[in-house]
Design a protein around this motif. Structure first.
Motif, mmCIF file in Angstrom:
data_model
loop_
_atom_site.group_PDB
_atom_site.id
_atom_site.type_symbol
_atom_site.label_atom_id
_atom_site.label_comp_id
_atom_site.label_asym_id
_atom_site.label_seq_id
_atom_site.Cartn_x
_atom_site.Cartn_y
_atom_site.Cartn_z
ATOM 1 N N THR A 1 28.901 39.504 43.390
ATOM 2 C CA THR A 1 29.695 38.744 44.352
ATOM 3 C C THR A 1 30.882 38.108 43.628
ATOM 4 O O THR A 1 31.881 38.757 43.389
ATOM 5 C CB THR A 1 28.823 37.700 45.071
ATOM 6 O OG1 THR A 1 28.095 36.933 44.103
ATOM 7 C CG2 THR A 1 27.837 38.356 46.012
ATOM 8 N N SER B 1 36.923 32.759 40.113
ATOM 9 C CA SER B 1 36.425 33.371 41.350
ATOM 10 C C SER B 1 37.388 33.191 42.528
ATOM 11 O O SER B 1 37.309 33.932 43.510
ATOM 12 C CB SER B 1 35.058 32.785 41.718
ATOM 13 O OG SER B 1 35.170 31.449 42.189
ATOM 14 N N MET C 1 39.097 36.400 43.359
ATOM 15 C CA MET C 1 38.305 37.573 43.733
ATOM 16 C C MET C 1 38.814 38.136 45.065
ATOM 17 O O MET C 1 39.241 37.386 45.952
ATOM 18 C CB MET C 1 36.837 37.210 43.858
ATOM 19 C CG MET C 1 36.128 37.035 42.521
ATOM 20 S SD MET C 1 35.940 38.603 41.672
ATOM 21 C CE MET C 1 34.940 38.079 40.277
ATOM 22 N N ARG D 1 34.631 40.920 47.846
ATOM 23 C CA ARG D 1 33.678 40.101 47.095
ATOM 24 C C ARG D 1 33.353 38.814 47.842
ATOM 25 O O ARG D 1 32.204 38.348 47.844
ATOM 26 C CB ARG D 1 34.250 39.767 45.715
ATOM 27 C CG ARG D 1 34.394 40.943 44.769
ATOM 28 C CD ARG D 1 33.042 41.447 44.274
ATOM 29 N NE ARG D 1 33.194 42.286 43.110
ATOM 30 C CZ ARG D 1 32.996 41.890 41.856
ATOM 31 N NH1 ARG D 1 32.631 40.650 41.615
ATOM 32 N NH2 ARG D 1 33.133 42.725 40.855
ATOM 33 N N GLU E 1 27.000 44.679 49.807
ATOM 34 C CA GLU E 1 28.177 44.989 48.988
ATOM 35 C C GLU E 1 28.999 46.134 49.572
ATOM 36 O O GLU E 1 30.220 46.048 49.678
ATOM 37 C CB GLU E 1 27.726 45.321 47.558
ATOM 38 C CG GLU E 1 28.866 45.517 46.578
ATOM 39 C CD GLU E 1 29.318 46.964 46.463
ATOM 40 O OE1 GLU E 1 30.441 47.189 45.987
ATOM 41 O OE2 GLU E 1 28.557 47.870 46.853
ATOM 42 N N TYR F 1 32.842 45.934 51.405
ATOM 43 C CA TYR F 1 33.998 46.724 50.964
ATOM 44 C C TYR F 1 34.606 47.476 52.142
ATOM 45 O O TYR F 1 35.831 47.540 52.297
ATOM 46 C CB TYR F 1 33.573 47.699 49.868
ATOM 47 C CG TYR F 1 34.716 48.524 49.320
ATOM 48 C CD1 TYR F 1 35.523 48.036 48.294
ATOM 49 C CD2 TYR F 1 34.997 49.777 49.836
ATOM 50 C CE1 TYR F 1 36.575 48.782 47.792
ATOM 51 C CE2 TYR F 1 36.056 50.540 49.343
ATOM 52 C CZ TYR F 1 36.835 50.032 48.328
ATOM 53 O OH TYR F 1 37.877 50.776 47.849
ATOM 54 N N ASP G 1 27.737 48.208 40.636
ATOM 55 C CA ASP G 1 29.100 47.863 41.060
ATOM 56 C C ASP G 1 30.142 48.668 40.298
ATOM 57 O O ASP G 1 31.128 49.120 40.872
ATOM 58 C CB ASP G 1 29.360 46.366 40.860
ATOM 59 C CG ASP G 1 28.551 45.506 41.806
ATOM 60 O OD1 ASP G 1 28.163 46.008 42.870
ATOM 61 O OD2 ASP G 1 28.302 44.335 41.476
#
Length: 343
Positions: free
Chosen positions: A55, A118, A121, A125, A137, A141, A286
């Motif tokens: 994440t 972060s 990101m 994410r 995940e 996306y 990932d």
């Protein structure tokens, strides 16, 4: 022997638990969950999920650290992390009052640096980090490919169309004048249903090509669409959006990774859908997904007849069995590395 009985209350906060059916491509499970957002165990789990590698990748913020941040009242919500000061974080006691174990300034500085990183990101994410039900995940996306910001996802016309289409298809089936499960009582009702059914067919005929034109993955179906829209429409979702704005965090979508010109046509991954199962030695899940997307392929979480390849690492799961049943090509890690030019 005493037969096992599902708990009716959360053992941590005492709230009534909720039974939920969890369907996937190859099995259906019944999960018993606590939905109380104020439950300490829920707060800790959300914090761990928010910080994990897949994440927002906030290193050193998991396990005991996450548990103690919640216990000491320093992070009741994952976004509280952005308010933490290094000096306060450095004094965090990871032990007990009798046997203290202080986090320390060096570790605190590393965590704070990761928290600040972060902010940059990408949207995919952040969507995953928000722990929206049914949004993992891969689906994060896919959603991010079609939206440029979190507000765009929250008010998504595409997701609304997907949910609306499902409702209209269900209603068309229910009121069909030819329904065997729900037949009309007489000719008058049959004629009324025919008119309603025809009107629904017109609306369905408008929605289907509009959704298809977007090229959205089939994994972003009505369950996902409703879950995402419901999350952002909820009180918790609205507070999250307000807090992100106050923090100046505005994650942006990234265009789908693709090759250009002849390279796109030459790539053996272009247009192929991959499913990953088991553990790879050279890449994390990932990292392997990123490699596939960078070479023009796509990644799915479930195996179907449309799957191009299943990449099977060590200790693969039921996805490998499903691939064999459907005759889908299976690659071991070495064959996958050769395919992407790293063998």
């Amino acid at each position: 022997e005493t037969p096992f009985a599902m708990p009716e209350k959360c053992p941590v906060c005492g709230s009534q638990v909720v039974r939920k059916n969890m369907a996937s491509a190859d099995r259906t499970e019944v999960a018993v969950r606590c939905d109380n957002l104020q439950c300490p165990a829920q707060k800790t789990r959300r914090l761990e999920h928010f910080a994990q590698r897949g994440t927002l990748d906030i290193e050193n913020l998991g396990g005991v650290v996450a548990d103690k941040l919640v216990e000491r009242g320093l992070a009741q919500d994952p976004l509280d992390l952005f308010d933490l000061k290094v000096d306060r974080l450095a004094t965090l006691n990871l032990g007990t009052d009798k046997e203290p174990r202080i986090l320390g300034e060096k570790n605190a500085a590393k965590i704070k640096e990761a928290i600040e990183r972060s902010r940059a990101m990408p949207l995919s994410r952040w969507l995953f980090a928000l722990a929206i039900p049914s949004v993992g995940e891969t689906i994060s996306y896919e959603i991010a490919k079609h939206h440029d910001s979190l507000p765009a996802v929250a008010k998504s016309a595409l997701l609304a169309d997907i949910a609306d289409l499902d409702e209209k298809l269900r209603e068309a089936k229910r009121i069909s004048p030819k329904s065997k499960d729900n037949p009309p009582r007489d000719d008058e009702e049959r004629e009324d249903r025919r008119k309603l059914h025809d009107a629904l067919k017109v609306k369905i005929a408008e929605l289907e090509p509009r959704i298809a034109a977007k090229g959205v993955s089939a994994e972003v179906g009505p369950v996902v669409a409703r879950s995402v829209l419901s999350f952002f429409a909820s009180e918790h979702g609205r507070k999250t959006m307000t807090r992100l704005k106050e923090l100046g965090i505005d994650p942006r979508g990234e265009p789908p990774a693709a090759l250009s010109g002849g390279a796109a046509q030459a790539s053996p991954l272009a247009g192929k859908t991959f499913v990953l199962t088991g553990t790879l030695q050279k890449f994390s899940r990932d990292e392997a997904s990123a490699k596939i997307r960078a070479l023009g392929g796509s990644v799915s979480s479930s195996v179907s007849s449309k799957t191009g390849y299943v990449v099977a690492g060590a200790e693969p799961g039921s996805k490998l069995d499903k691939a064999r049943q459907l005759g889908v090509a299976v690659l071991d890690e070495q064959a996958f590395l050769e395919l992407i030019g790293e063998g």
